[in-house]
Design a protein around this motif. Structure first.
Motif, PDB file in Angstrom:
ATOM      1  N   LEU A 318      30.896  30.184  41.788  1.00 30.20           N
ATOM      2  CA  LEU A 318      29.791  30.568  42.664  1.00 30.20           C
ATOM      3  C   LEU A 318      29.587  32.073  42.663  1.00 30.20           C
ATOM      4  O   LEU A 318      28.449  32.558  42.720  1.00 30.20           O
ATOM      5  CB  LEU A 318      30.056  30.064  44.083  1.00 30.20           C
ATOM      6  N   ASN A 319      30.677  32.809  42.603  1.00 24.16           N
ATOM      7  CA  ASN A 319      30.565  34.265  42.529  1.00 24.16           C
ATOM      8  C   ASN A 319      29.902  34.703  41.225  1.00 24.16           C
ATOM      9  O   ASN A 319      29.173  35.703  41.183  1.00 24.16           O
ATOM     10  CB  ASN A 319      31.951  34.904  42.642  1.00 24.16           C
ATOM     11  N   GLY A 320      30.152  33.934  40.152  1.00 24.15           N
ATOM     12  CA  GLY A 320      29.496  34.241  38.883  1.00 24.15           C
ATOM     13  C   GLY A 320      27.985  34.132  38.997  1.00 24.15           C
ATOM     14  O   GLY A 320      27.246  34.972  38.475  1.00 24.15           O
ATOM     15  N   PHE A 321      27.511  33.091  39.697  1.00 24.05           N
ATOM     16  CA  PHE A 321      26.076  32.937  39.902  1.00 24.05           C
ATOM     17  C   PHE A 321      25.519  34.113  40.693  1.00 24.05           C
ATOM     18  O   PHE A 321      24.504  34.705  40.315  1.00 24.05           O
ATOM     19  CB  PHE A 321      25.793  31.621  40.633  1.00 24.05           C
ATOM     20  N   TRP A 322      26.166  34.450  41.793  1.00 26.76           N
ATOM     21  CA  TRP A 322      25.657  35.523  42.648  1.00 26.76           C
ATOM     22  C   TRP A 322      25.718  36.878  41.931  1.00 26.76           C
ATOM     23  O   TRP A 322      24.767  37.659  41.986  1.00 26.76           O
ATOM     24  CB  TRP A 322      26.445  35.573  43.953  1.00 26.76           C
ATOM     25  N   THR A 323      26.830  37.142  41.258  1.00 27.84           N
ATOM     26  CA  THR A 323      26.972  38.399  40.511  1.00 27.84           C
ATOM     27  C   THR A 323      25.878  38.527  39.457  1.00 27.84           C
ATOM     28  O   THR A 323      25.252  39.585  39.300  1.00 27.84           O
ATOM     29  CB  THR A 323      28.351  38.473  39.845  1.00 27.84           C
ATOM     30  N   GLY A 324      25.644  37.432  38.721  1.00 24.40           N
ATOM     31  CA  GLY A 324      24.621  37.452  37.687  1.00 24.40           C
ATOM     32  C   GLY A 324      23.229  37.638  38.254  1.00 24.40           C
ATOM     33  O   GLY A 324      22.408  38.373  37.694  1.00 24.40           O
ATOM     34  N   LEU A 325      22.938  36.969  39.386  1.00 25.91           N
ATOM     35  CA  LEU A 325      21.609  37.065  39.988  1.00 25.91           C
ATOM     36  C   LEU A 325      21.320  38.484  40.462  1.00 25.91           C
ATOM     37  O   LEU A 325      20.228  39.019  40.234  1.00 25.91           O
ATOM     38  CB  LEU A 325      21.497  36.078  41.155  1.00 25.91           C
ATOM     39  N   VAL A 326      22.287  39.104  41.127  1.00 27.11           N
ATOM     40  CA  VAL A 326      22.109  40.478  41.610  1.00 27.11           C
ATOM     41  C   VAL A 326      21.923  41.430  40.429  1.00 27.11           C
ATOM     42  O   VAL A 326      21.028  42.287  40.429  1.00 27.11           O
ATOM     43  CB  VAL A 326      23.304  40.900  42.482  1.00 27.11           C
ATOM     44  N   ALA A 327      22.775  41.274  39.413  1.00 21.95           N
ATOM     45  CA  ALA A 327      22.684  42.168  38.256  1.00 21.95           C
ATOM     46  C   ALA A 327      21.378  41.956  37.493  1.00 21.95           C
ATOM     47  O   ALA A 327      20.764  42.912  37.013  1.00 21.95           O
ATOM     48  CB  ALA A 327      23.883  41.928  37.332  1.00 21.95           C
ATOM     49  N   TYR A 328      20.939  40.703  37.389  1.00 24.86           N
ATOM     50  CA  TYR A 328      19.673  40.401  36.702  1.00 24.86           C
ATOM     51  C   TYR A 328      18.504  41.053  37.426  1.00 24.86           C
ATOM     52  O   TYR A 328      17.619  41.654  36.803  1.00 24.86           O
ATOM     53  CB  TYR A 328      19.495  38.885  36.642  1.00 24.86           C
TER      54      TYR A 328
END
Length: 537
Positions: A318-328
């Motif tokens: 889940l952190n991978g999704f959030w990290t990726g979304l913020v960075a994107y």
């Protein structure tokens, strides 16, 4: 095309023509021949397959040269055009003309939201979720280094702690960039143009119809024929790339779980078997075959995703999704810039190829989305087509990519993902390397193989229906023998490309057709605007 002046002085354009503008006849084998699109496309496709199989080495060399030229010399071209597609879609959402309903003001949707999303999911995403969900975040984190973010893995294999978080975020953001708004804007342009000129203007359901505001009645002549022929080949090569990748991953999965040999011959057998299953679905048609398989596909994919999330490190995923979304969100503009960057390997080897691939898939996915989107408003259509699939992909790739990156960072010596993606670069094994470190590895791997095969089938059968529609002059109920013909041809092209050069050949077919079709799609932005201007709101 006739022009009329309204009382306000505005020019109102009527693009409506009858279906009788398309000359079609039933051939001796039961084919609904749209002269001469079917004949030229069919003969050229068969000739390509035969020549590639007879001269595989020469074909491989030629195809590789085509790919290298397109992705190294025309990367700026693809990036600028796809950026225009995104901007056009976003602007259109806020214009009053986006209240126009596809099919007219009294039209109602043919499918529920759940059914609609299921078909978008199966046709528009396909094997890419499984093939690239682990591979791409890991590869960008370590190898391609988008925007100059340094790898966290040192030359001796140790982890550089200071680089971990930035590299993790950029690996996910770069992946989201390739599978998010930009790609789905390509599909939205094509699908919106087809829907508008078919459902609202009464034109045949064919790519040529989208250019009526520019060409007028010339779309029923050779201008239109060449547009449709190019659309056929873009679709065939775009699908062949996906089918080839699917066969490679299924073969790798069978090897990982059951020891089956990895070879081109095995992949050819897989393509033949899956094509046989797709033939059954094609025979049953959209509602009896494609719709049912799409819904099955969505259920299996959701269960597989939930399984990985539950048995794996849930919070890491889940952190991978959030990290990726913020960075994107933060990096989408820098990643979109075609000039002034030094990450050539990422921009040329990945972004240029991806945009060519999305453009090549546009006739296929665009026509498929258009067929199931009647009754939606333009605003509803664009928002859903851009945001819903993008969000699903972000969740999937954020979880899978986040877990795989964590496996490498925490156990670089034993991680099969690192061994497959970074050390030996066997991309088809990346997903199974991640599953190897989770409980119930064999069960999960078997489900992944089955899911890849179902994705394989849904791409093949829905693509056959689309090519069938183009070559039949826009008719959506062309004879069954014609559907079967194109389903077989798709499988044979994928086989020919695998034998004639593998992954490089698959990529070459996409880029060769993507260049001219991208120019046509740029013109579609103008025709969409003109078509919506003439619609009552």
């Amino acid at each position: 095309m006739t022009d009329q002046t309204s009382e306000s002085g505005e020019i109102e354009t009527d693009f409506t023509v009858g279906q009788d503008n398309v000359d079609g006849k039933l051939g001796p084998l039961g084919f609904d021949i749209h002269n001469p699109v079917f004949a030229i496309s069919g003969l050229a496709a068969v000739a390509f397959v035969l020549l590639t199989l007879i001269f595989p080495e020469q074909a491989g060399t030629t195809l590789s040269a085509v790919r290298d030229f397109a992705i190294t010399k025309l990367d700026w071209f693809f990036m600028i055009i796809v950026n225009i597609f995104v901007i056009f879609c976003l602007v259109l959402i806020f214009l009053p003309m986006s209240s126009v309903r596809l099919g007219g003001k009294d039209a109602v949707p043919d499918y529920s939201y759940l059914e609609w999303f299921a078909m978008l999911f199966a046709a528009g995403m396909g094997i890419g979720l499984l093939f690239f969900g682990v591979l791409e975040p890991v590869y960008h984190m370590n190898v391609s280094e988008p925007l100059g973010v340094a790898s966290p893995i040192a030359a001796d294999g140790s982890i550089i702690a200071a680089n971990v978080e930035a590299a993790r975020a950029m690996g996910l953001a770069a992946t989201f960039y390739h599978w998010g708004l930009h790609g789905w804007a390509v599909y939205a342009i094509m699908a919106l143009a087809l829907s508008l000129f078919t459902y609202n203007k009464g034109l045949p359901f064919s790519i040529r119809s989208c250019f009526y505001p520019i060409l007028g009645d010339r779309v029923w002549g050779w201008w239109g024929h060449w547009i449709d022929i190019l659309a056929v080949f873009a679709t065939l090569f775009g699908l062949a790339t996906s089918l080839g990748l699917g066969a490679q991953q299924a073969n790798a999965g069978f090897n990982f779980a059951f020891g089956l040999e990895i070879s081109t011959n095995t992949q050819v057998v897989i393509i033949l078997l899956v094509t046989a299953v797709a033939l059954v679905s094609v025979y049953r048609g959209l509602d009896g075959g494609v719709k049912i398989l799409s819904e099955i596909n969505m259920v299996i994919a959701i269960l597989f995703f939930l399984f990985v999330l539950a048995v794996g490190p849930t919070l890491v995923g889940l952190n991978g999704f959030w990290t990726g979304l913020v960075a994107y969100t933060k990096e989408i503009i820098p990643l979109s810039m075609p000039f002034g960057r030094e990450d050539d390997a990422y921009r040329e080897g990945w972004t240029a190829f991806y945009w060519a691939w999305w453009v090549s898939w546009a006739p296929f996915v665009g026509m498929f989305i258009a067929r199931v989107s009647r009754g939606r408003t333009v605003r509803e259509f664009i928002i859903c087509v851009l945001l819903i699939p993008s969000l699903i992909i972000f969740i999937w790739m954020g979880v899978f990519g986040g877990i795989a990156i964590d496996q490498i960072i925490t156990s670089p010596e034993t991680s099969l993902v690192k061994a497959n993606v970074i050390d030996s670069y066997s991309p088809e094994l990346s997903l199974f390397g991640m599953l190897n470190e989770l409980p119930f590895t064999k069960v999960a791997s078997t489900i992944a193989i089955f899911l890849a095969l179902v994705f394989f089938v849904t791409s093949s059968d829905s693509g056959s229906l689309v090519v069938d529609t183009i070559t039949a002059g826009g008719k959506i109920d062309a004879p069954v023998p014609q559907r079967i013909f194109w389903c077989v041809v798709e499988g044979l092209i994928a086989i020919a490309l695998l034998i004639g050069g593998g992954l490089a050949a698959l990529q070459a077919g996409v880029t060769a057709t993507g260049v001219p079709f991208a120019v046509l799609m740029l013109a579609m932005c103008y025709t969409i605007f003109q078509g919506l201007r003439s619609e009552p709101r």
